[in-house]
Design an enzyme around this catalytic site. Structure first.
Site, PDB file in Angstrom:
ATOM      1  CB  CYS A  92      -0.936   0.009   1.197  1.00 56.40           C
ATOM      2  SG  CYS A  92      -2.148  -1.317   1.108  1.00 56.40           S
ATOM      3  CG  HIS A 352      -6.173   2.524   0.446  1.00 56.66           C
ATOM      4  ND1 HIS A 352      -4.983   3.020  -0.063  1.00 56.66           N
ATOM      5  CD2 HIS A 352      -5.825   1.449   1.223  1.00 56.66           C
ATOM      6  CE1 HIS A 352      -3.985   2.272   0.370  1.00 56.66           C
ATOM      7  NE2 HIS A 352      -4.462   1.313   1.137  1.00 56.66           N
TER       8      HIS A 352
HETATM    9  N1  COA Z   1     -16.882   2.671   4.531  1.00 58.64           N
HETATM   10  C1  COA Z   1     -18.146   3.126   4.601  1.00 58.64           C
HETATM   11  N2  COA Z   1     -19.125   2.730   3.768  1.00 58.64           N
HETATM   12  C2  COA Z   1     -18.789   1.832   2.818  1.00 58.64           C
HETATM   13  C3  COA Z   1     -17.484   1.309   2.703  1.00 58.64           C
HETATM   14  C4  COA Z   1     -16.509   1.774   3.603  1.00 58.64           C
HETATM   15  N3  COA Z   1     -15.257   1.318   3.538  1.00 58.64           N
HETATM   16  N4  COA Z   1     -17.458   0.427   1.669  1.00 58.64           N
HETATM   17  C5  COA Z   1     -18.697   0.400   1.169  1.00 58.64           C
HETATM   18  N5  COA Z   1     -19.505   1.249   1.852  1.00 58.64           N
HETATM   19  C6  COA Z   1     -20.944   1.471   1.662  1.00 58.64           C
HETATM   20  C7  COA Z   1     -21.307   1.647   0.190  1.00 58.64           C
HETATM   21  O1  COA Z   1     -21.306   3.014  -0.169  1.00 58.64           O
HETATM   22  C8  COA Z   1     -22.711   1.055   0.149  1.00 58.64           C
HETATM   23  O2  COA Z   1     -23.607   2.010   0.692  1.00 58.64           O
HETATM   24  P1  COA Z   1     -25.182   2.023   0.258  1.00 58.64           P
HETATM   25  O3  COA Z   1     -25.712   0.639   0.519  1.00 58.64           O
HETATM   26  O4  COA Z   1     -25.802   3.076   1.125  1.00 58.64           O
HETATM   27  O5  COA Z   1     -25.177   2.353  -1.192  1.00 58.64           O
HETATM   28  C9  COA Z   1     -22.641  -0.093   1.160  1.00 58.64           C
HETATM   29  O6  COA Z   1     -21.568   0.243   2.057  1.00 58.64           O
HETATM   30  C10 COA Z   1     -22.386  -1.445   0.535  1.00 58.64           C
HETATM   31  O7  COA Z   1     -21.289  -1.330  -0.378  1.00 58.64           O
HETATM   32  P2  COA Z   1     -20.433  -2.609  -0.790  1.00 58.64           P
HETATM   33  O8  COA Z   1     -19.439  -2.189  -1.823  1.00 58.64           O
HETATM   34  O9  COA Z   1     -21.399  -3.719  -1.145  1.00 58.64           O
HETATM   35  O10 COA Z   1     -19.692  -2.958   0.567  1.00 58.64           O
HETATM   36  P3  COA Z   1     -18.921  -4.284   0.931  1.00 58.64           P
HETATM   37  O11 COA Z   1     -19.532  -4.817   2.175  1.00 58.64           O
HETATM   38  O12 COA Z   1     -18.776  -5.181  -0.264  1.00 58.64           O
HETATM   39  O13 COA Z   1     -17.435  -3.735   1.238  1.00 58.64           O
HETATM   40  C11 COA Z   1     -15.750  -3.406   2.840  1.00 58.64           C
HETATM   41  C12 COA Z   1     -17.167  -3.034   2.390  1.00 58.64           C
HETATM   42  C13 COA Z   1     -15.436  -2.597   4.081  1.00 58.64           C
HETATM   43  C14 COA Z   1     -15.662  -4.894   3.158  1.00 58.64           C
HETATM   44  C15 COA Z   1     -14.735  -3.082   1.690  1.00 58.64           C
HETATM   45  O14 COA Z   1     -14.807  -1.697   1.426  1.00 58.64           O
HETATM   46  C16 COA Z   1     -13.310  -3.477   2.028  1.00 58.64           C
HETATM   47  O15 COA Z   1     -12.938  -4.638   1.896  1.00 58.64           O
HETATM   48  N6  COA Z   1     -12.463  -2.506   2.471  1.00 58.64           N
HETATM   49  C17 COA Z   1     -11.084  -2.775   2.823  1.00 58.64           C
HETATM   50  C18 COA Z   1     -10.189  -2.680   1.610  1.00 58.64           C
HETATM   51  C19 COA Z   1      -8.772  -3.004   1.976  1.00 58.64           C
HETATM   52  O16 COA Z   1      -8.485  -3.997   2.618  1.00 58.64           O
HETATM   53  N7  COA Z   1      -7.814  -2.181   1.537  1.00 58.64           N
HETATM   54  C20 COA Z   1      -6.436  -2.365   1.833  1.00 58.64           C
HETATM   55  C21 COA Z   1      -6.136  -1.775   3.134  1.00 58.64           C
HETATM   56  S1  COA Z   1      -4.526  -2.155   3.724  1.00 58.64           S
END
Ligand code: COA
Length: 404
Positions: A92, A352
């Site tokens: 990252c 990110h």
């Molecule tokens: N924070 C807040 N809201 C989020 C979000 C986040 N990180 N990610 C998605 N949402 C919201 C979307 O806007 C959507 O909102 P809505 O239903 O009102 O339209 C809802 O959550 C569902 O979105 P979706 O894309 O289906 O979410 P998800 O459950 O598939 O993914 C996470 C959410 C947190 C699991 C995903 O963003 C993730 O894996 N993040 C970590 C990424 C990572 O590991 N990066 C490297 C870091 S070292």
């Protein structure tokens, strides 16, 4: 000794470009790279033929079909033919790895003007591919099935932190648990993201939503809820580095110091609640810049998960270890606090796109210091710091930037 005294020259950020972050379905990796490369060169007052070297930060790890990405910026102009271009990868922190390689090329005198780009396209792949791809940063986890991806790794850090320092994160008058403290960090960064036109998420969720588990804010990996995680994103950013600025440059910004430190991996030798190498990279950068924390007007830090921002308060020396919660509870890291942290919304709200993040942080800081940050602008920002991290405190990069 300052950077200039140490190396006999200034390093200036003379032009930059930044796409909006988010799910950019109409863009390809190439279109994102070409867009920011063009903006950065134009805003530096240079022509493509003036660029001596290109560094591209990109992580990938199977999230996209593999390609020869280092040369994609060359599609911008025939005048970039034969320019040396290299892709850097440090999880990252791939974007900051590209930035510091660019700095070193200018310092070495092998290049006068370097184009640094960070880019990632993540949303084309499904969540399982992205999760597995991100875990490719760990040779122990690579190829293993995981339902929680990197969130699971930071959840372990949060559990260790909670166990050691407990719910006793308190200030006089009341006690708050770790979950509430992390919720406050999420709410702050989401609120800040409202002012960032490049941010993926323009949603001011508020404290209560971020602190509460609900259908709309489920647990992803205990104790981290959805609002404790940065989103999955596409995006790119670029910056031109030079020793001097042409008249056409927007408003150059100086690099005052930089530091890089890597920690052991696998992590058996490390305390999971301390980002020791992050701290080392801070100390290196601030020592080179000849400043302390009180000489900084803002910080853009790597809040891939809210627990990372909490531990960062301690790594940067804002509070002693175990007391990071004070920084948010006592208001120090808000926009009007003594050291505003992640005025851009951070990775949490801005998004990110892994390889783009480090370069984006430098661009946002340069906007602040050149007075071109628009609705994000802090009054009288003269010096700021950027911190970017790969893995769980493994590859750590810090830059101190200042207004001219
Ligand atoms: N924070 C807040 N809201 C989020 C979000 C986040 N990180 N990610 C998605 N949402 C919201 C979307 O806007 C959507 O909102 P809505 O239903 O009102 O339209 C809802 O959550 C569902 O979105 P979706 O894309 O289906 O979410 P998800 O459950 O598939 O993914 C996470 C959410 C947190 C699991 C995903 O963003 C993730 O894996 N993040 C970590 C990424 C990572 O590991 N990066 C490297 C870091 S070292």
């Amino acid at each position: 000794m300052t950077l200039k005294e140490q190396f006999g020259k200034d390093i200036l950020l003379t032009g930059w470009g930044h796409t909006k972050f988010g799910k950019l379905t109409d863009d390809t990796l190439e279109s994102l790279i070409v867009q920011v490369a063009g903006e950065a060169i134009k805003n530096s007052g240079l022509e493509p033929r003036d660029i001596d070297e290109i560094y591209l930060g990109q992580f990938n790890s199977g999230m996209q079909p593999l390609g020869f990405t280092s040369s994609l910026a060359l599609q911008l102009s025939a005048d970039l033919a034969n320019v040396p271009a290299t892709r850097t990868e440090n999880a990252c922190a791939s974007g900051s790895a590209a930035f510091q390689q660019g700095v070193k090329a200018v310092l070495a005198g092998t290049a006068r003007n370097v184009l640094v780009i960070g880019a990632e396209k993540m949303t084309d792949a499904g969540a399982d591919v992205v999760g597995a791809g991100l875990l490719g940063a760990s040779y122990e986890m690579a190829g293993k099935p995981s339902t929680t991806g990197f969130t699971g790794l930071f959840a372990e850090v949060a559990k260790h932190y909670g166990k050691r320092y407990g719910a006793g994160i308190s200030r006089p008058g009341f006690e708050e648990g770790l979950g509430d403290v992390l919720g406050s960090i999420a709410a702050k960064n989401h609120r800040n993201g409202m002012d960032n036109p490049y941010a993926q998420m323009h949603r001011d969720f508020g404290e209560e939503f971020c602190r509460t588990i609900s259908e709309k804010n489920p647990m992803v990996a205990e104790p981290l809820r959805r609002t404790d995680c940065s989103p999955v994103s596409d995006g790119a950013a670029a910056v031109v580095l030079s020793t001097s600025a042409t008249g056409g440059a927007t408003a150059p910004v100086r690099l005052a110091g930089f530091g890089h430190a890597n920690d052991f991996f696998p992590a058996e030798k490390r305390d999971p609640t301390e980002f020791a190498a992050t701290r080392a990279s801070w100390e290196r950068a601030l020592t080179m810049a000849g400043v302390g924390l009180d000489g900084l007007d803002f910080a853009e830090v790597h809040d891939c998960f809210t627990i990372a921002e909490l531990i960062m308060y301690e790594a940067m020396g804002l509070t002693p270890r175990g007391e990071g919660a004070r920084a948010i509870q006592e208001g120090w890291v808000y926009k009007d606090g003594k050291l505003p942290v992640n005025v851009s919304g951070g990775l949490k709200a801005k998004g990110h796109p892994v390889g783009a993040t480090g370069v984006s942080q430098h661009v946002i800081a340069a906007m602040q210091l050149s007075g071109t940050a628009g609705s994000m602008q802090l009054p009288a920002a003269r010096r700021g710091v950027v911190q970017n991290m790969g893995g769980v405190g493994i590859a750590n990069y810090v830059s101190v930037l200042e207004a001219l």
